[in-house]
Each structure stands twice: as structure tokens, then as C-alpha cells.
Design a protein around this motif. Structure first.
Motif, PDB file in Angstrom:
ATOM      1  N   GLY A 101      24.624  -0.592   8.869  1.00  9.92           N
ATOM      2  CA  GLY A 101      24.344   0.117  10.108  1.00  9.92           C
ATOM      3  C   GLY A 101      24.644   1.594  10.026  1.00  9.92           C
ATOM      4  N   GLU A 102      24.432   2.269  11.161  1.00  7.02           N
ATOM      5  CA  GLU A 102      24.574   3.723  11.249  1.00  7.02           C
ATOM      6  C   GLU A 102      26.037   4.082  11.472  1.00  7.02           C
ATOM      7  OE1 GLU A 102      22.260   6.013  10.830  1.00  7.02           O
ATOM      8  OE2 GLU A 102      20.731   4.518  10.386  1.00  7.02           O
ATOM      9  N   THR A 103      26.832   3.943  10.425  1.00  5.92           N
ATOM     10  CA  THR A 103      28.246   4.286  10.517  1.00  5.92           C
ATOM     11  C   THR A 103      28.729   4.659   9.131  1.00  5.92           C
ATOM     12  OG1 THR A 103      30.390   3.574  11.370  1.00  5.92           O
ATOM     13  CG2 THR A 103      29.103   1.931  10.161  1.00  5.92           C
ATOM     14  N   GLN A 104      29.981   5.007   9.033  1.00  6.90           N
ATOM     15  CA  GLN A 104      30.577   5.344   7.751  1.00  6.90           C
ATOM     16  C   GLN A 104      32.005   4.816   7.737  1.00  6.90           C
ATOM     17  OE1 GLN A 104      30.116   9.396   6.567  1.00  6.90           O
ATOM     18  NE2 GLN A 104      30.437   8.930   4.414  1.00  6.90           N
ATOM     19  N   ALA A 105      32.439   4.335   6.581  1.00 14.16           N
ATOM     20  CA  ALA A 105      33.752   3.730   6.458  1.00 14.16           C
ATOM     21  C   ALA A 105      34.701   4.654   5.703  1.00 14.16           C
ATOM     22  CB  ALA A 105      33.649   2.399   5.724  1.00 14.16           C
ATOM     23  N   LEU A 106      35.970   4.579   6.071  1.00 14.43           N
ATOM     24  CA  LEU A 106      37.001   5.367   5.420  1.00 14.43           C
ATOM     25  C   LEU A 106      38.083   4.449   4.868  1.00 14.43           C
ATOM     26  CD1 LEU A 106      37.531   8.136   8.129  1.00 14.43           C
ATOM     27  CD2 LEU A 106      35.964   8.174   6.200  1.00 14.43           C
ATOM     28  N   VAL A 107      38.598   4.816   3.711  1.00 13.40           N
ATOM     29  CA  VAL A 107      39.802   4.201   3.163  1.00 13.40           C
ATOM     30  C   VAL A 107      40.722   5.352   2.789  1.00 13.40           C
ATOM     31  CG1 VAL A 107      40.788   2.813   1.325  1.00 13.40           C
ATOM     32  CG2 VAL A 107      38.581   2.178   2.305  1.00 13.40           C
ATOM     33  N   ILE A 108      41.881   5.418   3.455  1.00 14.78           N
ATOM     34  CA  ILE A 108      42.815   6.516   3.241  1.00 14.78           C
ATOM     35  C   ILE A 108      44.127   5.948   2.720  1.00 14.78           C
ATOM     36  CG2 ILE A 108      44.106   8.395   4.343  1.00 14.78           C
ATOM     37  CD1 ILE A 108      41.880   8.580   6.408  1.00 14.78           C
ATOM     38  N   LEU A 109      44.651   6.544   1.672  1.00 20.23           N
ATOM     39  CA  LEU A 109      45.960   6.188   1.151  1.00 20.23           C
ATOM     40  C   LEU A 109      46.891   7.364   1.422  1.00 20.23           C
ATOM     41  CD1 LEU A 109      47.772   4.201  -0.449  1.00 20.23           C
ATOM     42  CD2 LEU A 109      47.118   5.468  -2.504  1.00 20.23           C
ATOM     43  N   ALA A 110      47.885   7.130   2.287  1.00 19.04           N
ATOM     44  CA  ALA A 110      48.836   8.179   2.642  1.00 19.04           C
ATOM     45  C   ALA A 110      50.190   7.892   2.018  1.00 19.04           C
ATOM     46  CB  ALA A 110      48.976   8.270   4.156  1.00 19.04           C
ATOM     47  N   SER A 135      29.162   5.232   2.688  1.00 25.37           N
ATOM     48  CA  SER A 135      27.986   5.287   3.546  1.00 25.37           C
ATOM     49  C   SER A 135      27.208   3.987   3.428  1.00 25.37           C
ATOM     50  CB  SER A 135      27.096   6.462   3.157  1.00 25.37           C
ATOM     51  OG  SER A 135      27.787   7.680   3.271  1.00 25.37           O
ATOM     52  N   GLN A 136      26.226   3.832   4.286  1.00 21.60           N
ATOM     53  CA  GLN A 136      25.386   2.644   4.265  1.00 21.60           C
ATOM     54  C   GLN A 136      24.722   2.495   2.903  1.00 21.60           C
ATOM     55  OE1 GLN A 136      22.382   2.614   7.273  1.00 21.60           O
ATOM     56  NE2 GLN A 136      21.720   0.540   6.852  1.00 21.60           N
ATOM     57  N   GLY A 360      27.532   6.906  -6.402  1.00 24.74           N
ATOM     58  CA  GLY A 360      26.864   5.667  -6.051  1.00 24.74           C
ATOM     59  C   GLY A 360      25.684   5.831  -5.119  1.00 24.74           C
ATOM     60  N   GLY A 361      25.201   7.049  -4.953  1.00 15.07           N
ATOM     61  CA  GLY A 361      24.070   7.280  -4.056  1.00 15.07           C
ATOM     62  C   GLY A 361      24.491   7.530  -2.627  1.00 15.07           C
ATOM     63  N   SER A 362      25.676   8.096  -2.427  1.00 16.30           N
ATOM     64  CA  SER A 362      26.154   8.409  -1.084  1.00 16.30           C
ATOM     65  C   SER A 362      25.460   9.648  -0.544  1.00 16.30           C
ATOM     66  CB  SER A 362      27.672   8.628  -1.102  1.00 16.30           C
ATOM     67  OG  SER A 362      28.351   7.456  -1.471  1.00 16.30           O
TER      68      SER A 362
END
Length: 900
Positions: A101-110, A135-136, A360-362
């Protein structure tokens, strides 16, 4: 993890070298994260919002994943957990994510000092962060970082969250934090194509480097029996690199393709490096080839392939027979021999596979190089780099940029909400002019951290009142990986006929660094162009106020264009008065702009005009920004003339600094110098001290006296005003004693035997723009070519110098951190840190910034480095530092200077 290199061949003190690497790969060690594979539930994770367990999984090794549903503008579901760590521990942090879908995911390591960083009320910032964005795409995408726990950290906190815009489903799986003490082998330089006669013996090289923390034994196998590799087996210690020589064997005429296959612990599964050998009879006469353009831009939607071609011309008297090779996996050149008759042309085709890009084609752009290699028939050896030994061969290269585009739509530009700041880049374009095609590149760099990655809405609007706008959304700008959009007007907004304005809207605008350029892509020798000023709406000019531009040119070899941009959503009437050297008005004009409209006025300055006063009429409801672009008609190069006081929000009676001025010889037969334009914008006489600080510590003063309204341009200012001899470079400081003076400058080069100039505007900065203790300046989208590429003068490749200037009269210690991709063939990111000591009022220019940071092995271990992030931070001393980058096209010598 860390590894050491030789110290750089420079007197600059390199005190530390730290390399952290991001790459795709499998983990064998046990994860420190509880239930990172989400076997049957979300146990071990703290969750909030719309988060649920899903049976969808990334591989057959586990039974589920964490699903976050992002519905509309307030999708606030997230997960996290707290993992105890100790400083100095090495870990690989890995995540697999699928975006639908029309969104984007985040993975953050703090990495945090205490739990307050996550759970408490205290405003505690993380000690350090790493982040991935997804991204999708098709199925799960994997990202991984090899990192070291920083000093002061006691916990590591993985966050899984979506951006807060649009809707869709995100599946998180295989979240792993495990020991990073293992070898990692990457290809850092790629082999060139080999072209030879039937006798054989053509050679090229490639480089394997172990960027991991354990040694590994490498053996080389191959697909193809028409070449040999040496050495065929070797040990790679941590941080070590091995140059492998490939030698073509004698063969009958024809084109052969094979693969170089390294094997061993730490080598990515399936790694195979393509190699081509063309055996041909030598041409009957000299052969020389050049591409019709220095760069080719292509774009496609996420997941879609693309295809293109490059036209080469053979200007020699012999028939060209050659083959084509790429330095990246995602550019796939045609597989047949290229044949071009004397004086003829040929189109060389290639395909783009976005899935093979290192991201990866982002969303965004990556750039590679396509090279045609051929026997030149001249009887001598013209090497295309130190990794090649082809005998009598030559090559011709062209840059290829590919953009994965976001969705766009026609849109009305909304009014600015109270308190929101918009950024404007007037002059963004893809247009065909009298001297070729001009296109614009834009780079967005994240200044975000644990609070999430900033996103933005972009609006492109062609010039003119009433022009329609097109919009797109950038859900998130990745951390430490600048987001580039090459040829943004055509590649993203599908507009290939208009000059326009790019407007950036974001509630996080102070966490975004934006830069824009306009470049000519039609000169086979290389690019030339200029930075486009990035204007802030809160520093625009309203009713009854004026903008003053000095340094306009209109004579036999130059003309000047003028841009206006409305920034507040109102209507504005503008009067422009063009001023002679003595302040007389030579001509004037009136223009009107409606809400968010922009206009360009070509050849606007009459002959003899050096400055312009631009006034917004009383009663106007809008506000404007404006700048001028003089044009050298011999080269087509342009540069920006800006009211720097407006741009940086200072008054014309404060001390200012021009951070670089020079008169010196450069690489590839270039000769750099600085012209200074100065005007008295007031109604009384002005006076002040102009001081030159050289890089070797000399100080020279001159007094500048200007009558009311007077303007002058001082050509080659170090020679003609300060009487310097020999190569000289430093910075200028102007301290006014009376009146109001405004200044602009340009540092440019000529090439021996030609009158054409290529160069860049240099901003005039207030003392307040200097960085004090803890201050940070970030540059995104930095390129720095290898020494071989620079010496070959390859078009549309760039070398970058870094300038550091202490302006307060006290010493300072500066830390420079470079985020880069060491391998163009793998998803690897590195971080290298160097520390430099600046004496009081000292100018330091670090030529070839990657060589200074990576040391003597830079050109052996790495090829051309692209799209890097450069952080400059003051970490010691009471001094204050200004900094800049100067990026130079290796073909033309044209430079673009940035102070971001």
C-alpha cells in the motif's frame, strides 16, 4: 567494528577511523531480541495502536510476523523492546519488512543511556541511532547494519513503526540483534571490459575487501575458460583488501562473456562478477569515440524495469570495434559487439533492473557508469585507469542515473498553515536550450533521529501565473542515506518542457536539508551548472521592502537572467531598478505575481548594469524571494547572485565572511580564481576593512570605500587587490565601519587556451553562521571519484573538496564523519571519522575528502564513491568554524559550492 588504514598522504591529522557497515546477509549467531521472528505471537514486544500478529512470514523458518495497519493520516501503531548492551559490543541488526500500500515502514535502532530515552518524562536524546526505511515492493525486503555500541549507551531499543501518512499494511519479521564478529567480503572495485588482439594478454583488475571482524580464506572460481585470475586463493584479514588480476587468453575473434566467482566464509551467496573479453583485429586507423551526452536519465515506477540507449560517435579514421561494461549490477549493457564506422554513430542499448540496485529499488535515484572499451588503433596504450592494462585501448564513458518515482497527481498548492515554513527552489527544470539540455537534481537529507524520519510533500509548478501544479509525497527520508532525485522535473513530475519551482512542505522542515542544482547534460566533456538557492518562506520580502542583488553582468560575453518567486500565497507587484556602477538607474520594469507563482526574465540587465534593487510595492498581499543568474555565453555556465543578507537573515552593516577565495592551479589543467562584487546599497558613503586570511596564516588588509549607490566588480581579487603571487587560497572577512555594503563572489576556472569560464557562486555569510562547540553541518549527495577517474577526466564524475574556516580567532577541533557505500555492487554502508585541528583564523581545504579520511588505500580499495553524507561537527576548542564543499566535474572543471 573497526579497522585501521594507513594515514592519509597529507599533513592533516587523522586521529580516528571507525567503519560501520550496512548490508544484506544472513545471521548465524543467536539474536538478543526476544521473539524477533514472531513465531506465534507478539510476546516480548511493547505495542501501541493497531498492531496484531499475522501468519505472513519472510521465510519458511518461522510462522508469523508483526502487522501494523496504517489507516489514513494518523497511523500510530508501533512496537519496541529494550535490550541491555555494553559499550564496545559489536552487533548486526537486521530486519525483513514487507510494505503493501501507499505507506512506508521504518526500523530504528536507538542506543540510549537510560530508559528515559524511551519511557520517561525527561527529554533524553539517544546516544546514537541507525535506521532503515522500506517502500512498497514485491514481498519482504531485507536490511542489515553492522554496528558498535557507542560509549555511554546501556540499552539498545529497536523501534518498528510506519510513517504517519497514507495507508497500507506493514509486516515486520526477523528482527535480529546478534554478534557481529564475522567476515564480510564485498567487491569494492569492478573489472573493466577487456579488448585485445588474437595474441591475448589484456588485463584488468578488481578488488575484494573484508570489511568484517574475522579473517577469511578466499578461493576464486570462474564461469568461462578464456581468462585467468591471479592470485587464485588468498587470506583476507579484517579490513584487508586484495587486488585480483584478470588476464585474457589468446583467442579467435569474437565477444565472450563469463563470471568471476569468489568463494569463502563472508562472501555473499550467489556473488558473481560479470567479465567481457572482445578479441578483434586492430583497426586500420586511429579510433576515437565520444558519447552524445555526458549523462542519461531514466525513471520507472516501483518494481518496473527500464531501458535506454547512448549514442556514440567515432571521429577517427578506423572502424571501432568494442564492448560495453557497467560498474553496477543494475545496468545491464547489450551483449553484442559495438561496431562504428569512421565518422559514424551507433546507439548502445542497456536495460535497468531496479531490484539489483543497492537500495533494492527503493524510492529515489542511483547512478552508475556505462563504459565503451575499444582498440584505438593508435599504437599506444591509453589506460582507462590503474586497474587496466589493455595495450592500445581507449574508452568512452557516460553516467546513467535511474530514478524509482513516487506517485504524482495534479494538485492545488494549499495556503501555508500558521507557523509552517516552506522551502522554494525556483529554476528547477528539464528544458532544451540553445547550448543543450538543462536538468535539475535534488537531494533531501534527513536531520531526524529517534523521533522518526521526516517526510515531505513536494509541489512542482511551471513558471507563470496560473500554471498548474503537480504534487508527490515522500513518506520518509532515510537516516544517513541521502535521498536523491535525478532530473526531478522530468523523471518525477513528467515535465520535460518547462522551467519551474519545486516547493517543499513539511511539518519537520527543520529536520530536512535540501539542495538543488541545474546542470547541462549535453556536453560530452562533462557537466556545467550551478546550485539553485533554497529559499525559506520566513525570510522572504514583503510590501515596502527591497532585495539588493550585486554582481550582475551584461556585456559582450555575459548576460543575466532574473527569477522571482511568490512565497506567501498572495499577490505581489514588483519593481526592479537596474543600476550602473555609479548607482544611476539604467532601466526599470514592473512585474506581478499571483499566489505561489514564479517567473524567469531572460537577458534582463541592460548593458553596463552591475546591480539591481527589487522592491515590493506597498499594498501587496504576497511576499517574494529573488535571485539572478549571470550566464557566460562562451561556456553556457551559470551561477547564482543572491541577496545573502536576506537569505541568511542579517543586516548589511554586520561583519561577514566569504569562506573561500583563491588564485591557483588545479587538477586537469584548471586555473581557479575569485571575482568579488560589492555594492553600497545605502544613501550615504560606506567604508570598511576587507581582510584576506591565507591558508598559510598570512593576513592582508585593504580598505573599501564606496560612494552612495556605487557598485564595482573586482576581478581576480587576490591578485588585483591583495597583490598575491603564486598559488594562493584562503578566505575574506569584511568588517564595515560606516554605511551599508553588500557582497557576492564567484570562484571559477578557465582551461588553458580557452576563454570560457566554469565556476560557482560563493555565499557571503554572517559570523553567526559559524559553528560553535557541538554545532553540526550536514551535506548530502556528495560524490568523490577515484584518482584514476579524476586523471582520466571522465565526464559527469565528480571530486569533492571540503573547506574548514576558523573565523573567531580561537582554535577549534572539528570531527568530520563520512557515510558512504564502499561497494557499488552490494547494499553496504560505511562510516569513517576523522578529526582535524584548526588554528585561529586558519583556512583548511581538504582536497579529495575521501582520500583524507580513508587514507592511502582509498584508491586501491575503492572506486568512485557516490551519494555520500558528510557531517562536520565542532567537538573541541572555543573557535567557530564555517564549512563548505566544492564539487568539481572531472571533465569540465566546473564546480558547485555548497554551505548547506
Amino acid at each position: 567494528m573497526s579497522f585501521s588504514t594507513d594515514r592519509p598522504r597529507t599533513s592533516l591529522p587523522l586521529l580516528s577511523l571507525l567503519v560501520l557497515l550496512i548490508m544484506a546477509g544472513s545471521l548465524e549467531a543467536q539474536s538478543r531480541i526476544v521473539n524477533g521472528t514472531f513465531d506465534s505471537n507478539l510476546g516480548g514486544w511493547v505495542t501501541a495502536g493497531d498492531v496484531e500478529w499475522s501468519p505472513v512470514n519472510a521465510s519458511g523458518t518461522n510462522s508469523g510476523s508483526a502487522l501494523i495497519r496504517s489507516d489514513g493520516p494518523i497511523g500510530l501503531g508501533f512496537l519496541y523492546q529494550i535490550v541491555p548492551v555494553q559499550p564496545g559490543q559489536r552487533f548486526r541488526f537486521e530486519a525483513s519488512v514487507r510494505v503493501d500500500g501507499e505507506t512506508q515502514a521504518l526500523v530504528i535502532l536507538a542506543f540510549c543511556a537510560t530508559n528515559n530515552c524511551i519511557e520517561g518524562d525527561a527529554e533524553e536524546e539517544p546516544v546514537a541511532t541507525e535506521a532503515f526505511s522500506f517502500s512498497q515492493g514485491v514481498g519482504f525486503q531485507k536490511r542489515s547494519t553492522l554496528t558498535t555500541v557507542p560509549a555511554g549507551a546501556t540499552i539498545a531499543v529497536p523501534f518498528l513503526l510506519p510513517t504517519i501518512q497514507f495507508s497500507g499494511n506493514i509486516y515486520y519479521d526477523d528482527i535480529i540483534l546478534a554478534s557481529g564478529d564475522d567476515p564480510i567480503v564485498v567487491v569494492t572495485t569492478s573489472p573493466d571490459a577487456l579488448v585485445q588482439t588474437v595474441a591475448g594478454g589484456a588485463t584488468t583488475t578488481y578488488t575484494l575487501q573484508n570489511i568484517g571482524m574475522a579473517s577469511t580464506q578466499i578461493t576464486l572460481s570462474q564461469d568461462g575458460d578464456f581468462f585467468q585470475q591471479s592470485p587464485s586463493a588468498f587470506t583476507l584479514e579484517p579490513g584487508a583488501a586484495q587486488v585480483v588480476t584478470v588476464t585474457a587468453l589468446p583467442a579467435s575473434p569474437g565477444l565472450r562473456e563469463g563470471r568471476l566467482i569468489p568463494q569463502g566464509n563472508g562472501v555473499p551467496a550467489g556473488l558473481a562478477i560479470p567479465i567481457r573479453v572482445l578479441t578483434s583485429e586492430p583497426p586500420g586507423g586511429p579510433v576515437e569515440a565520444a558519447p552524445a551526452t555526458n549523462r542519461v536519465d531514466l525513471s520507472s515506477d516501483a518494481g518496473d524495469p527500464a531501458a535506454g540507449s547512448v549514442r556514440f560517435t567515432n571521429s577517427g579514421t578506423g572502424t571501432l570495434r568494442g564492448t560495453v561494461v557497467s560498474d553496477v549490477d543494475w545496468i545491464i549493457p547489450q551483449s553484442d559487439t559495438v561496431v562504428i564506422p569512421p565518422g559514424g554513430t551507433a546507439d548502445v542499448s542497456f536495460a535497468i533492473d531496479p531490484s539489483q540496485r543497492t537500495d533494492g529499488g527503493s524510492l529515489g535515484s542511483e547512478t552508475g557508469t556505462l563504459t565503451l572499451v575499444f582498440l584505438n588503433g593508435g599504437g599506444g596504450a591509453k589506460s582507462i585507469g590503474p586497474r587496466s592494462n589493455h595495450g592500445a585501448t581507449s574508452s568512452a564513458s557516460v553516467a546513467v542515473a535511474h530514478t524509482v518515482t513516487p506517485a504524482t497527481a495534479a494538485a492545488a498548492i494549499p495556503s501555508l498553515p500558521p507557523g509552517e515554513i516552506a522551502l522554494f527552489m525556483p529554476g528547477v527544470s528539464h528544458v532544451v536550450g540553445s547550448v543543450g539540455t538543462f536538468l535539475s537534481d535534488v537531494t533531501l537529507t534527513s536531520l531526524g533521529g529517534l523521533g522518526g524520519l521526516p517526510g515531505a510533500n513536494l509541489f512542482f509548478r511551471p513558471l507563470g501565473n496560473g500554471s498548474p501544479a503537480t504534487s508527490t509525497n515522500i513518506p520518509a527520508i532515510p537516516l544517513n542515506r541521502p535521498l536523491q532525485f535525478s532530473d526531478i522535473a522530468l523523471g518525477v513530475f513528467r515535465n520535460g518542457t518547462s522551467v519551474g519551482t519545486l516547493q517543499l512542505r513539511s511539518s519537520d522542515v527543520d529536520r530536512i536539508s535540501a539542495s538543488a542544482t541545474v546542470l547541462n547534460s549535453s556536453n560530452s566533456a562533462g557537466t556545467y551548472g550551478t546550485s539553485i538557492p533554497v529559499f525559506r518562506s520566513d525570510r522572504s520580502t514583503g510590501a515596502g521592502e527591497s532585495i539588493f542583488l550585486t554582481g550582475m553582468l551584461s556585456d559582450d560575453t555575459n548576460h543575466t537572467n532574473l527569477y522571482f518567486q511568490e512565497t506567501a500565497g498572495g499577490t505581489v507587484e514588483i519593481t526592479s531598478a537596474f543600476l550602473a556602477a555609479n548607482g544611476d538607474v539604467l532601466s526599470s520594469r514592473t512585474d506581478t505575481l499571483t499566489a505561489f507563482a514564479a517567473t524567469q526574465i531572460g537577458r534582463v540587465a541592460p548593458e553596463g548594469a552591475l546591480a539591481a534593487r527589487i522592491t515590493v510595492a506597498p499594498g501587496s498581499t504576497g511576499r517574494i524571494v529573488s535571485y539572478a543568474t549571470p550566464v557566460d555565453r562562451a561556456s553556457g555556465d551559470t551561477w547564482a547572485v543572491v541577496d545573502w543578507g536576506k537569505q541568511y537573515n542579517y543586516l548589511p552593516n554586520v561583519p561577514v565572511v566569504i569562506p573561500v577565495a583563491g588564485s591557483l592551479r588545479g587538477a586537469n589543467n584548471t586555473h581557479f580564481r575569485t571575482d568579488l562584487a560589492v555594492s553600497n546599497s545605502g544613501t550615504t558613503a560606506s567604508s570598511g576593512r576587507l581582510r584576506y586570511y591565507s591558508r598559510t596564516g598570512e593576513v592582508v588588509d585593504r580598505t573599501l570605500n564606496l560612494a552612495a549607490g556605487e557598485s564595482r566588480i573586482i576581478s581576480d581579487v587576490l591578485v588585483t587587490l591583495f597583490n598575491v603571487t603564486g598559488d594562493a587560497v584562503g578566505y575574506l572577512e569584511y568588517t564595515p565601519s560606516s554605511g551599508s555594503a553588500v557582497m557576492t563572489s564567484r570562484t571559477y576556472t578557465t582551461v588553458s587556451g580557452a576563454a570560457a569560464t566554469f565556476g560557482a557562486a560563493v555565499p557571503t555569510l554572517p559570523m553567526s553562521a559559524a559553528l560553535g562547540m557541538g554545532g553540526l553541518r550536514r551535506f548530502g549527495g556528495i560524490d568523490d571519484a577515484s584518482l584514476a577517474t579524476t586523471q582520466a577526466g571522465r565526464p559527469a564524475t565528480f571530486r569533492t573538496n571540503l573547506g574548514l574556516v576558523e573565523v573567531s580567532g580561537q582554535p577549534a577541533t572539528v570531527r568530520v564523519t563520512l557515510y558512504f557505500s564502499p561497494s557499488p555492487r552490494s547494499a553496504v554502508r560505511g562510516v569513517v571519522t576523522g578529526t582535524f585541528n584548526l588554528a585561529a583564523n586558519r583556512f583548511m581545504q581538504i582536497n579529495g575528502v575521501t582520500r583524507a579520511l580513508l587514507g592511502a588505500g582509498r584508491d586501491t580499495n575503492y572506486g568512485d564513491l557516490r551519494n555520500m553524507q558528510l557531517d562536520v561537527e565542532v567537538v573541541g576548542g572555543a573557535g567557530r568554524v564555517m564549512t563548505f564543499t566544492s564539487t568539481i566535474d572531472n571533465g569540465t572543471g566546473d564546480s558547485i559550492l555548497r554551505v548547506d
